[in-house]
Design a protein around this motif. Structure first.
Motif, PDB file in Angstrom:
ATOM      1  N   GLY A  24      34.080  31.010  31.897  1.00 52.77           N
ATOM      2  CA  GLY A  24      34.870  30.125  33.005  1.00 52.77           C
ATOM      3  C   GLY A  24      35.424  31.190  34.227  1.00 52.77           C
ATOM      4  O   GLY A  24      35.146  30.545  35.169  1.00 52.77           O
ATOM      5  N   GLU A  25      35.594  32.383  33.947  1.00 53.22           N
ATOM      6  CA  GLU A  25      35.860  33.094  35.028  1.00 53.22           C
ATOM      7  C   GLU A  25      34.632  33.312  35.903  1.00 53.22           C
ATOM      8  O   GLU A  25      34.654  33.360  37.263  1.00 53.22           O
TER       9      GLU A  25
ATOM     10  N   ALA B  75      34.136  32.118  39.804  1.00 57.49           N
ATOM     11  CA  ALA B  75      33.582  33.091  40.967  1.00 57.49           C
ATOM     12  C   ALA B  75      32.846  32.732  41.529  1.00 57.49           C
ATOM     13  O   ALA B  75      32.426  32.691  42.900  1.00 57.49           O
ATOM     14  N   PHE B  76      31.652  31.945  40.914  1.00 59.68           N
ATOM     15  CA  PHE B  76      30.190  31.405  41.402  1.00 59.68           C
ATOM     16  C   PHE B  76      30.657  30.362  42.335  1.00 59.68           C
ATOM     17  O   PHE B  76      30.267  30.333  43.661  1.00 59.68           O
TER      18      PHE B  76
ATOM     19  N   GLU C  82      33.492  30.004  43.961  1.00 58.13           N
ATOM     20  CA  GLU C  82      34.285  30.190  45.018  1.00 58.13           C
ATOM     21  C   GLU C  82      33.300  31.059  46.060  1.00 58.13           C
ATOM     22  O   GLU C  82      33.459  30.788  47.286  1.00 58.13           O
ATOM     23  N   ARG C  83      32.534  31.730  45.447  1.00 56.86           N
ATOM     24  CA  ARG C  83      31.368  32.482  46.436  1.00 56.86           C
ATOM     25  C   ARG C  83      30.570  31.775  47.194  1.00 56.86           C
ATOM     26  O   ARG C  83      30.166  31.849  48.306  1.00 56.86           O
ATOM     27  N   TRP C  84      30.117  30.544  46.265  1.00 57.89           N
ATOM     28  CA  TRP C  84      28.827  29.723  46.939  1.00 57.89           C
ATOM     29  C   TRP C  84      29.478  28.344  47.534  1.00 57.89           C
ATOM     30  O   TRP C  84      28.818  27.461  47.624  1.00 57.89           O
ATOM     31  N   ASN C  85      30.968  28.327  47.560  1.00 54.26           N
ATOM     32  CA  ASN C  85      31.660  26.990  47.922  1.00 54.26           C
ATOM     33  C   ASN C  85      30.823  25.740  46.973  1.00 54.26           C
ATOM     34  O   ASN C  85      30.506  24.713  47.668  1.00 54.26           O
ATOM     35  N   ALA C  86      30.683  25.949  45.851  1.00 54.94           N
ATOM     36  CA  ALA C  86      30.103  24.856  45.043  1.00 54.94           C
ATOM     37  C   ALA C  86      31.075  23.948  44.507  1.00 54.94           C
ATOM     38  O   ALA C  86      32.374  24.521  44.246  1.00 54.94           O
ATOM     39  N   LEU C  87      30.942  22.810  44.391  1.00 51.32           N
ATOM     40  CA  LEU C  87      31.719  21.728  43.950  1.00 51.32           C
ATOM     41  C   LEU C  87      31.631  21.624  42.531  1.00 51.32           C
ATOM     42  O   LEU C  87      30.583  21.826  41.909  1.00 51.32           O
ATOM     43  N   GLU C  88      32.761  21.240  41.806  1.00 52.69           N
ATOM     44  CA  GLU C  88      32.804  21.254  40.412  1.00 52.69           C
ATOM     45  C   GLU C  88      32.185  19.587  40.140  1.00 52.69           C
ATOM     46  O   GLU C  88      32.469  18.687  40.776  1.00 52.69           O
ATOM     47  N   GLU C  89      31.179  19.746  39.004  1.00 54.89           N
ATOM     48  CA  GLU C  89      30.599  18.583  38.663  1.00 54.89           C
ATOM     49  C   GLU C  89      31.826  17.566  38.071  1.00 54.89           C
ATOM     50  O   GLU C  89      32.483  17.737  37.268  1.00 54.89           O
TER      51      GLU C  89
END
Length: 72
Positions: free
Chosen positions: A55-56, A60-61, A63-70
Motif C-alpha cells: 500500500g505504501e 508513493a507511485f 504521488e510521484r506520477w500524479n496517478a489517480l486512484e482507480e
C-alpha cells in the motif's frame, strides 16, 4: 530531489567505514542512516506487513506520477 544509495550515504558520513564495521548494514544502522520501525506484534504477520508495504509503495507511485486512484 537527489537520491543516494545506502553505500553513498554511509561513505559520506564515515569514508573508512570498512575498517570499523564488518558490513554496510551494521555501519548504516550504527550511523543512523537506517532505523527499525516499531510496530505492534499483530502486524508481524507477513501477509499484513506485505499489504502495508504494498500500500505504501502504491501510494508513493501515485504521488510521484500524479496517478489517480482507480474507481469501481
Amino acid at each position: 530531489l537527489a537520491m543516494s544509495s545506502l553505500r553513498e550515504e554511509v561513505e559520506s558520513l564515515l569514508p573508512n567505514w570498512r575498517s570499523w564495521y564488518p558490513n554496510l548494514f551494521e555501519a548504516a544502522v550504527d550511523l543512523g542512516v537506517i532505523r527499525a520501525r516499531v510496530c505492534a506484534p499483530s502486524s508481524l504477520l507477513l501477509s499484513r506487513r506485505h499489504a502495508v508495504i504494498y500500500g505504501e509503495a502504491v501510494q508513493a507511485f501515485r504521488e510521484r506520477w500524479n496517478a489517480l486512484e482507480e474507481t469501481d
